[in-house]
Design an enzyme around this catalytic site. Structure first.
Site, PDB file in Angstrom:
ATOM      1  N   THR A  15       0.738  -1.391   0.094  1.00  0.00           N
ATOM      2  CA  THR A  15       0.013   0.101  -0.087  1.00  0.00           C
ATOM      3  C   THR A  15       0.958   1.167   0.171  1.00  0.00           C
ATOM      4  O   THR A  15       2.048   1.327   0.268  1.00  0.00           O
ATOM      5  CB  THR A  15      -1.115  -0.024   1.354  1.00  0.00           C
ATOM      6  OG1 THR A  15      -0.194  -0.056   2.441  1.00  0.00           O
ATOM      7  CG2 THR A  15      -1.909  -1.259   1.377  1.00  0.00           C
ATOM      8  N   ASP A  16       0.107   2.425  -0.192  1.00  0.00           N
ATOM      9  CA  ASP A  16       0.801   3.615  -0.372  1.00  0.00           C
ATOM     10  C   ASP A  16       0.535   4.233   1.268  1.00  0.00           C
ATOM     11  O   ASP A  16      -0.057   3.597   2.005  1.00  0.00           O
ATOM     12  CB  ASP A  16       0.201   4.598  -1.097  1.00  0.00           C
ATOM     13  CG  ASP A  16      -1.267   4.720  -1.313  1.00  0.00           C
ATOM     14  OD1 ASP A  16      -1.976   4.577  -0.168  1.00  0.00           O
ATOM     15  OD2 ASP A  16      -1.925   5.026  -2.279  1.00  0.00           O
ATOM     16  N   ALA A  17       0.892   5.538   1.273  1.00  0.00           N
ATOM     17  CA  ALA A  17       0.739   6.054   2.570  1.00  0.00           C
ATOM     18  C   ALA A  17      -0.777   6.220   3.205  1.00  0.00           C
ATOM     19  O   ALA A  17      -0.972   6.297   4.368  1.00  0.00           O
ATOM     20  CB  ALA A  17       1.371   7.622   2.751  1.00  0.00           C
ATOM     21  N   GLY A  18      -1.746   6.033   2.230  1.00  0.00           N
ATOM     22  CA  GLY A  18      -2.963   6.268   2.464  1.00  0.00           C
ATOM     23  C   GLY A  18      -3.774   4.858   2.714  1.00  0.00           C
ATOM     24  O   GLY A  18      -4.736   4.668   3.143  1.00  0.00           O
ATOM     25  N   ILE A  20      -3.967   2.175   0.484  1.00  0.00           N
ATOM     26  CA  ILE A  20      -4.536   1.853  -0.730  1.00  0.00           C
ATOM     27  C   ILE A  20      -3.442   1.278  -1.590  1.00  0.00           C
ATOM     28  O   ILE A  20      -2.367   1.495  -1.429  1.00  0.00           O
ATOM     29  CB  ILE A  20      -5.122   2.991  -1.409  1.00  0.00           C
ATOM     30  CG1 ILE A  20      -6.310   3.751  -0.601  1.00  0.00           C
ATOM     31  CG2 ILE A  20      -5.668   2.662  -2.830  1.00  0.00           C
ATOM     32  CD1 ILE A  20      -6.933   4.830  -1.588  1.00  0.00           C
TER      33      ILE A  20
END
Length: 144
Positions: A15-18, A20
């Site tokens: 995932t990314d920082a969010g 997702i």
């Protein structure tokens, strides 16, 4: 056999920082699911390379994103053979979110080329491979 299904959980590294799933990670999930689909047919990637000197490479692919996957969700990758000709395979892989009632997340259509690894030259699919690969074909009414 028809379609092959492979399940994965989304981990932090995907995932990314969010939270997702990063867009390129879907290609990795699809690659692993293709390898498992081949293995289920008796065509292990390592064995094909070692015993027959044969491998599959991605020649072309298209990807359509529908809905994101998120951290800790469970997904299913369905792999289906659409077409087989000469030295090529066309597959569709549909990634669905099992944590969200089977919501469609991504659809990937990929063309694989069969190669003789020694010279990286195209090789017509062996009859034994063609027979095994036909196990991923879905009846006409389901393939649409």
């Amino acid at each position: 056999m028809a379609a092959h299904h492979c399940q994965f959980r989304i981990y932090y590294e995907d995932t990314d920082a969010g939270g997702i799933v990063y867009h390129a990670r879907y290609l990795g999930f699809a690659e692993r699911a293709r390898a498992e689909a081949l293995r289920s047919l008796g065509l292990g990637v390592g064995e094909m390379a070692e015993q027959d000197g044969i491998g599959f490479v991605v020649r072309q692919l298209g990807i359509r994103y529908h809905a994101p996957l998120r951290l800790d969700e469970l997904m299913d990758v369905e792999t289906v053979l659409l077409q087989m000709s000469g030295a090529r395979l066309n597959l569709r892989q549909v990634i669905t979110n099992l944590s969200r009632a089977g919501q469609k997340s991504v659809v990937i259509e990929v063309e694989l080329a069969c190669l003789k690894l020694a010279g990286m030259s195209p090789l017509r699919l062996l009859a034994s491979y063609r027979e095994k690969l036909s196990g991923l074909t879905v009846p006409e009414e389901r393939s649409a």
